[in-house]
Scaffold this active site. Structure first.
Site, short mmCIF file in Angstrom:
data_model
loop_
_atom_site.label_atom_id
_atom_site.label_comp_id
_atom_site.label_asym_id
_atom_site.label_seq_id
_atom_site.Cartn_x
_atom_site.Cartn_y
_atom_site.Cartn_z
N GLU A 78 0.84 -1.20 0.00
CA GLU A 78 0.00 0.00 0.00
C GLU A 78 0.88 1.25 0.00
OE1 GLU A 78 -3.07 -0.01 -1.19
OE2 GLU A 78 -3.62 -1.42 0.39
N SER B 98 -13.31 1.86 -7.71
CA SER B 98 -14.44 2.09 -8.61
C SER B 98 -14.07 3.17 -9.63
CB SER B 98 -15.67 2.53 -7.82
OG SER B 98 -15.38 3.67 -7.05
N SER B 99 -13.25 4.13 -9.22
CA SER B 99 -12.89 5.23 -10.14
C SER B 99 -12.07 4.71 -11.31
CB SER B 99 -12.12 6.32 -9.39
OG SER B 99 -10.90 5.80 -8.89
N ASP C 25 -4.13 0.49 -9.90
CA ASP C 25 -5.54 0.18 -10.09
C ASP C 25 -5.88 -0.12 -11.55
OD1 ASP C 25 -5.44 0.84 -7.48
OD2 ASP C 25 -6.56 2.71 -7.65
#
Ligand code: NG1
Length: 408
Positions: A16, A112-113, A166
Site C-alpha cells: 500500500e 471504482s474510479s 488500479d
C-alpha cells in the site's frame, strides 16, 4: 448494436502506497465491476447517464481541450479516459451513448474510479476501431500494458498524484489469481491464489473520497515520500552506507527500488533515522518495509503458507497505522475483530482514510469472521446486519473487456 464494456474493481492484498514510489503491489481484480452499456455514435460526443440519482447525465464533445467538470463530478473519470486517449494520438471520430451501472462500492478503496476510467477507455477504443492487445489484428492497436500506463497518467486529471496499480489490476485481472505488479516499466505477473484461501472485504462505513477530502492527505504523503527519498539520496552521496552502487558518488538518482534491494535494511533505517525529520522518517520506513513485505508475500502465496501471508498483512496494517498514518479507528476495529475471529491476516486496503479492510481466512473460518464483523462492528453502528455492499467475500477475477451486450 449495443456493446457492454465491463471493468472490475480490485482489492489490494498487500503493498500500500508503494506504487507511486516505484515499488511493487499485490492486488487482485474482484468479481464486482463497472459496466457501460452503450451504442456507438457517429458524432464525436460522449453522452452517459446512470440509474442512480446522484450521478446526473452528462454530455461532452471529443474535441480538444477536454475541460474538467466541477471537482468531484463523476464525468471527470470519463473525461480523463478520453483526454488520455486523445493525447496518445487516438483519433476520436465516433463517440458513445449509454448507461453506466455497476456494483463496485464507491469511495471504498476498491477502485471504482479506475474501473470507470478503464471501462470508458475500452468503450471509446472499440467505438473508434482500436483493438487492445499485442496480437489484436491488422488495424490500430494498443497493448494492455500501454493502456494501463496511459490510463494511470490520465486519471491524474482528477487531481490525485496516484500510482498505476488500479488501472493495471483492472485491465490484467486473471480469474483465480492475484497480481504481482511492478512499475517503471509496468509489468504484471499473475500468481495463483491457493485453493481454500478466502478474502473478506469489509467497509469501514466511512467514505474515502479521493476527489474530495482524502485527496490532499494522499498527495501530501506522495510529497513526503519524494522529500524523504531526496534526503536519503543526498546523504548517500556524501557519507551514507556504501551501497547501492553508484549512489555514493551521486552518479545516479537513488530510487526506492534501489533502497529495498539494499541488503542491510536495519543499517539503512538507522541511517535514515539520523538524517530525516521524524515524520519523514516514518513515511520512509513504511515505504521501504512495505516494499519488502510485498516480495515476501508473493513467496508466501506461492508456498501456500497462509499464516505467513497473514502475518505480513498484519505488519502492513501496523505500518500504515503508525508510520503512514492513513488508518482510522473504524479500520483498526475491523482488523482487530477479524483477527480475533480467526482470520490469518487483515489490513486496511487502498489508500486508507476510510474505505475497506480485507481479511484473509480459510474456507472454514469465513462464516465465523463474517459473523463476528456483523455482530461487533456493523450491528452496533447500523442497528441491523450489513448488506452485501458493506461486507462480502471477494473472488479473484478476470480483467476488463468489451463484448456485444445481451439485449438489443
Ligand atoms: P484507491 O484507494 O483505490 O483510490 C489509491 C491509488 C493507488 C494506490 C493506493 C494506495 C489511484 C487511482 N489510486 O487507491 O494507485 O496508490 O491509493 O496504495 O490513484
Amino acid at each position: 448494436m449495443n456493446w457492454l464494456a465491463s471493468a472490475p474493481g480490485r482489492v489490494n492484498l498487500i503493498g500500500e502506497h508503494t506504487d507511486y514510489n516505484g515499488l511493487p503491489v499485490f492486488p487482485m481484480a474482484i468479481d464486482r465491476d463497472v459496466r457501460i452499456e452503450y451504442r456507438v455514435s457517429d458524432h464525436p460526443v460522449v453522452r452517459l447517464d446512470s440509474p442512480l440519482a446522484r450521478f446526473d447525465p452528462f454530455t461532452f464533445q471529443l474535441k480538444r481541450p477536454i475541460e474538467a467538470a466541477s471537482q468531484g463530478h463523476w464525468s471527470n473519470y470519463v473525461r480523463a479516459a478520453a483526454k488520455g486517449l486523445m493525447e496518445h494520438g487516438v483519433r476520436m471520430e465516433r463517440g458513445i451513448e449509454g448507461t453506466v451501472t455497476g456494483d463496485v462500492p464507491i469511495a471504498s478503496g476498491l477502485s471504482s474510479s479506475s474501473a470507470l476510467v478503464v471501462a470508458s477507455a475500452l468503450a471509446l477504443l472499440k467505438a473508434n476501431g482500436v483493438e487492445v492487445g499485442r496480437d489484436a489484428g491488422p488495424g490500430p492497436t494498443i497493448s494492455g500494458l500501454e493502456l494501463a500506463a496511459l490510463m494511470a497518467r490520465a486519471e491524474r486529471f482528477v487531481g490525485l498524484e496516484g500510482g498505476g496499480m488500479d488501472q493495471a489490476a483492472c485491465l490484467h485481472g486473471v480469474a483465480g489469481h492475484a497480481l504481482r505488479i511492478d512499475f517503471e516499466p509496468l509489468r504484471v505477473k499473475p500468481v495463483a491464489v491457493p485453493k481454500g484461501w478466502r478474502w473478506v472485504v469489509a467497509s469501514s462505513l466511512v467514505r474515502a473520497e479521493k476527489s474530495g477530502g482524502a485527496r490532499e492527505a494522499y498527495n501530501e504523503r506522495a510529497r513526503q515520500c519524494r522529500e524523504a527519498l531526496a534526503g536519503v539520496g543526498d546523504a548517500f552521496a556524501n557519507d551514507g552506507p556504501t551501497t547501492p552502487e553508484g549512489a555514493r558518488s551521486g552518479a545516479v538518482a537513488l530510487t526506492y527500488r534501489d533502497l529495498v534491494a539494499h541488503g542491510d535494511m536495519d543499517g539503512l533505517l538507522d541511517h535514515a533515522r539520523r538524517i530525516l525529520a521524524p515524520v519523514l522518517f516514518r513515511r520512509f520506513r513504511h515505504v521501504v518495509t512495505e516494499g519488502r513485505r510485498v516480495a515476501r508475500a508473493e513467496v508466501a502465496m506461492r508456498d501456500g503458507d497462509m499464516s505467513r501471508f497473514g502475518n505480513l498483512m498484519v505488519g502492513s496494517h501496523d505500518s500504515l497505522r503508525d508510520d503512514y498514518e492513513v488508518s482510522t479507528f473504524e479500520l483498526d476495529k475491523l482488523v482487530t475483530v477479524a483477527l480475533e475471529a480467526g482470520a490469518a491476516g487483515a489490513r486496511l486496503t487502498g489508500a486508507g482514510f476510510g474505505g475497506c479492510a480485507v481479511a484473509l481466512c480459510d474456507q472454514a473460518a469465513v462464516g465465523a469472521v463474517m459473523d463476528a464483523l456483523a455482530a461487533r462492528f456493523y450491528e452496533p453502528r447500523l442497528g441491523q446486519p450489513p448488506t452485501g455492499d458493506e461486507m462480502f467475500a471477494a473472488k479473484p477475477s478476470g480483467g476488463a473487456r468489451v463484448r456485444i451486450a445481451d439485449r438489443p
